[in-house]
Design a protein around this motif. Structure first.
Motif, PDB file in Angstrom:
ATOM      1  N   PHE A 152       0.843  -1.193   0.000  1.00 45.87           N
ATOM      2  CA  PHE A 152       0.000   0.000   0.000  1.00 45.87           C
ATOM      3  C   PHE A 152       0.882   1.249   0.000  1.00 45.87           C
ATOM      4  CE2 PHE A 152      -2.567  -3.370   1.788  1.00 45.87           C
ATOM      5  CZ  PHE A 152      -3.786  -3.181   1.157  1.00 45.87           C
ATOM      6  N   PRO A 153       0.368   2.369  -0.515  1.00 48.06           N
ATOM      7  CA  PRO A 153       1.185   3.585  -0.565  1.00 48.06           C
ATOM      8  C   PRO A 153       1.472   4.177   0.817  1.00 48.06           C
ATOM      9  CG  PRO A 153      -1.034   4.027  -1.382  1.00 48.06           C
ATOM     10  CD  PRO A 153      -0.925   2.544  -1.166  1.00 48.06           C
ATOM     11  N   SER A 154       0.700   3.772   1.831  1.00 46.56           N
ATOM     12  CA  SER A 154       0.924   4.277   3.190  1.00 46.56           C
ATOM     13  C   SER A 154       0.251   3.340   4.185  1.00 46.56           C
ATOM     14  CB  SER A 154       0.326   5.682   3.348  1.00 46.56           C
ATOM     15  OG  SER A 154      -1.094   5.617   3.254  1.00 46.56           O
ATOM     16  N   ALA A 155       0.621   3.480   5.445  1.00 45.37           N
ATOM     17  CA  ALA A 155      -0.023   2.688   6.492  1.00 45.37           C
ATOM     18  C   ALA A 155      -1.511   3.048   6.580  1.00 45.37           C
ATOM     19  CB  ALA A 155       0.670   2.930   7.830  1.00 45.37           C
ATOM     20  N   ALA A 156      -1.840   4.304   6.374  1.00 43.43           N
ATOM     21  CA  ALA A 156      -3.248   4.727   6.417  1.00 43.43           C
ATOM     22  C   ALA A 156      -4.042   4.067   5.293  1.00 43.43           C
ATOM     23  CB  ALA A 156      -3.344   6.243   6.325  1.00 43.43           C
ATOM     24  N   ALA A 157      -3.437   3.944   4.116  1.00 44.07           N
ATOM     25  CA  ALA A 157      -4.118   3.291   2.988  1.00 44.07           C
ATOM     26  C   ALA A 157      -4.341   1.817   3.290  1.00 44.07           C
ATOM     27  CB  ALA A 157      -3.303   3.462   1.709  1.00 44.07           C
ATOM     28  N   ARG A 158      -3.367   1.173   3.918  1.00 44.33           N
ATOM     29  CA  ARG A 158      -3.549  -0.241   4.290  1.00 44.33           C
ATOM     30  C   ARG A 158      -4.679  -0.387   5.296  1.00 44.33           C
ATOM     31  NH1 ARG A 158       0.475  -4.353   7.561  1.00 44.33           N
ATOM     32  NH2 ARG A 158      -1.247  -5.646   8.248  1.00 44.33           N
ATOM     33  N   ARG A 159      -4.693   0.460   6.325  1.00 47.28           N
ATOM     34  CA  ARG A 159      -5.749   0.386   7.337  1.00 47.28           C
ATOM     35  C   ARG A 159      -7.122   0.620   6.716  1.00 47.28           C
ATOM     36  NH1 ARG A 159      -1.838   3.231  10.173  1.00 47.28           N
ATOM     37  NH2 ARG A 159      -2.944   5.187   9.836  1.00 47.28           N
ATOM     38  N   ALA A 160      -7.217   1.586   5.803  1.00 49.65           N
ATOM     39  CA  ALA A 160      -8.499   1.878   5.148  1.00 49.65           C
ATOM     40  C   ALA A 160      -8.951   0.695   4.295  1.00 49.65           C
ATOM     41  CB  ALA A 160      -8.381   3.141   4.296  1.00 49.65           C
ATOM     42  N   ALA A 161      -8.026   0.072   3.580  1.00 51.51           N
ATOM     43  CA  ALA A 161      -8.375  -1.087   2.753  1.00 51.51           C
ATOM     44  C   ALA A 161      -8.819  -2.255   3.632  1.00 51.51           C
ATOM     45  CB  ALA A 161      -7.193  -1.489   1.876  1.00 51.51           C
ATOM     46  N   GLU A 162      -8.113  -2.481   4.723  1.00 52.58           N
ATOM     47  CA  GLU A 162      -8.502  -3.558   5.625  1.00 52.58           C
ATOM     48  C   GLU A 162      -9.881  -3.297   6.222  1.00 52.58           C
ATOM     49  OE1 GLU A 162      -5.332  -4.195   8.431  1.00 52.58           O
ATOM     50  OE2 GLU A 162      -4.108  -5.235   6.949  1.00 52.58           O
ATOM     51  N   ALA A 163     -10.165  -2.030   6.566  1.00 46.81           N
ATOM     52  CA  ALA A 163     -11.486  -1.674   7.101  1.00 46.81           C
ATOM     53  C   ALA A 163     -12.588  -1.889   6.061  1.00 46.81           C
ATOM     54  CB  ALA A 163     -11.490  -0.222   7.586  1.00 46.81           C
ATOM     55  N   SER A 164     -12.218  -1.860   4.787  1.00 45.47           N
ATOM     56  CA  SER A 164     -13.179  -2.079   3.697  1.00 45.47           C
ATOM     57  C   SER A 164     -13.289  -3.549   3.296  1.00 45.47           C
ATOM     58  CB  SER A 164     -12.772  -1.260   2.466  1.00 45.47           C
ATOM     59  OG  SER A 164     -12.833   0.112   2.743  1.00 45.47           O
ATOM     60  N   GLY A 165     -12.571  -4.436   4.001  1.00 43.16           N
ATOM     61  CA  GLY A 165     -12.692  -5.857   3.745  1.00 43.16           C
ATOM     62  C   GLY A 165     -11.598  -6.495   2.917  1.00 43.16           C
ATOM     63  N   TYR A 166     -10.526  -5.762   2.622  1.00 41.81           N
ATOM     64  CA  TYR A 166      -9.462  -6.301   1.766  1.00 41.81           C
ATOM     65  C   TYR A 166      -8.842  -7.571   2.347  1.00 41.81           C
ATOM     66  CZ  TYR A 166      -5.472  -6.202  -1.448  1.00 41.81           C
ATOM     67  OH  TYR A 166      -4.553  -6.511  -2.413  1.00 41.81           O
ATOM     68  N   LYS A 167      -8.518  -7.547   3.617  1.00 41.06           N
ATOM     69  CA  LYS A 167      -7.832  -8.677   4.246  1.00 41.06           C
ATOM     70  C   LYS A 167      -8.722  -9.920   4.282  1.00 41.06           C
ATOM     71  CE  LYS A 167      -5.084  -9.502   8.402  1.00 41.06           C
ATOM     72  NZ  LYS A 167      -4.629  -8.845   9.637  1.00 41.06           N
ATOM     73  N   GLU A 168     -10.013  -9.761   4.500  1.00 43.36           N
ATOM     74  CA  GLU A 168     -10.942 -10.888   4.529  1.00 43.36           C
ATOM     75  C   GLU A 168     -11.369 -11.303   3.129  1.00 43.36           C
ATOM     76  OE1 GLU A 168     -11.509  -8.016   6.255  1.00 43.36           O
ATOM     77  OE2 GLU A 168     -10.850  -8.743   8.214  1.00 43.36           O
ATOM     78  N   GLY A 169     -11.372 -10.361   2.182  1.00 44.03           N
ATOM     79  CA  GLY A 169     -11.867 -10.634   0.842  1.00 44.03           C
ATOM     80  C   GLY A 169     -10.992 -11.568   0.034  1.00 44.03           C
ATOM     81  N   TRP A 170      -9.663 -11.440   0.149  1.00 46.71           N
ATOM     82  CA  TRP A 170      -8.796 -12.283  -0.674  1.00 46.71           C
ATOM     83  C   TRP A 170      -8.890 -13.763  -0.308  1.00 46.71           C
ATOM     84  CZ3 TRP A 170      -7.614 -11.869  -5.326  1.00 46.71           C
ATOM     85  CH2 TRP A 170      -7.393 -10.625  -5.907  1.00 46.71           C
ATOM     86  N   PRO A 171      -8.889 -14.149   0.968  1.00 51.95           N
ATOM     87  CA  PRO A 171      -9.066 -15.581   1.254  1.00 51.95           C
ATOM     88  C   PRO A 171     -10.388 -16.130   0.686  1.00 51.95           C
ATOM     89  CG  PRO A 171      -8.155 -14.492   3.162  1.00 51.95           C
ATOM     90  CD  PRO A 171      -8.532 -13.404   2.179  1.00 51.95           C
ATOM     91  N   GLN A 172     -11.451 -15.340   0.741  1.00 54.61           N
ATOM     92  CA  GLN A 172     -12.720 -15.784   0.163  1.00 54.61           C
ATOM     93  C   GLN A 172     -12.606 -15.907  -1.364  1.00 54.61           C
ATOM     94  OE1 GLN A 172     -16.255 -13.682   1.569  1.00 54.61           O
ATOM     95  NE2 GLN A 172     -15.147 -13.180   3.451  1.00 54.61           N
ATOM     96  N   SER A 173     -11.932 -14.957  -1.983  1.00 55.07           N
ATOM     97  CA  SER A 173     -11.716 -15.035  -3.431  1.00 55.07           C
ATOM     98  C   SER A 173     -10.902 -16.270  -3.788  1.00 55.07           C
ATOM     99  CB  SER A 173     -10.999 -13.781  -3.942  1.00 55.07           C
ATOM    100  OG  SER A 173     -11.817 -12.651  -3.841  1.00 55.07           O
ATOM    101  N   PHE A 174      -9.870 -16.561  -2.988  1.00 52.73           N
ATOM    102  CA  PHE A 174      -9.043 -17.729  -3.259  1.00 52.73           C
ATOM    103  C   PHE A 174      -9.836 -19.020  -3.064  1.00 52.73           C
ATOM    104  CE2 PHE A 174      -4.635 -15.602  -2.473  1.00 52.73           C
ATOM    105  CZ  PHE A 174      -4.816 -14.848  -3.636  1.00 52.73           C
TER     106      PHE A 174
END
Length: 183
Positions: A152-174
């Motif tokens: 991610f371009p910044s720690a804030a961008a990573r936190r925002a993406a995770e809050a939007s479901g990024y971390k949970e979404g990829w395992p489901q996609s896989f």
């Protein structure tokens, strides 16, 4: 089983850099997230599942989501675009540009600002704006070890993406991808 490598800076109490799994890049715990999965198909088939629009639409996104308007130009500078529809009907755009293409071993995409347009999400429907996503396809017998490394371009961008479901979404996609490859 999907494996996620990410250490929260809040838990570690310090900035940390480690070697990223299967990559020559270092892993920054504030900005990086790595997801790995062994899939039931050889790298060439998993590559096709990532690079052919009709295949991507079958598995991209968390459970219950669907994909439309998928456009993929697999070449350096080529586009990766789709619309991800959530179960509630909300449509999230996903847009990026290929930065590296090494068939059937490695793809590097960069999320574009188009994903922050109206209806966009910090997770970019799988390709966060400004993030660099490296996908590695490694043979593991007759299977493929797939590694998705997002910087991610910044720690804030990573936190925002995770809050939007990024971390949970990829395992489901896989999970969905594994199901498609098994058929």
């Amino acid at each position: 089983m999907t494996r996620i490598v990410a250490v929260s800076p809040a838990l570690s109490g310090r900035k940390e850099q480690r070697q990223a799994p299967d990559s020559s890049a270092s892993l920054n715990v504030e900005t990086d997230l790595v997801v790995t999965r062994v899939l039931p198909a050889p790298p060439a088939l998993v590559w096709r599942a990532w690079t052919e629009p009709e295949r991507v639409t079958a598995w991209w996104g968390p459970e219950g989501c669907s994909v439309s308007d998928c456009e993929i130009e697999v070449r350096v500078g080529g586009v990766f675009r789709l619309k991800l529809s959530a179960p509630d009907g909300t449509v999230y755009p996903c847009a990026g540009v290929f930065r590296e293409v090494e068939a059937p071993k490695r793809l590097v995409l960069e999320g574009t600002a188009a994903t922050t347009a109206v209806g966009g999400s910090a997770c970019g429907a799988g390709l966060p704006p400004g993030a660099v996503v490296t996908v590695l396809f490694q043979a593991a017998g007759d299977q493929t070890r797939l590694t998705l490394h997002t910087r991610f371009p910044s720690a804030a961008a990573r936190r925002a993406a995770e809050a939007s479901g990024y971390k949970e979404g990829w395992p489901q996609s896989f999970d969905r991808l594994a199901g498609e490859l098994a058929t």
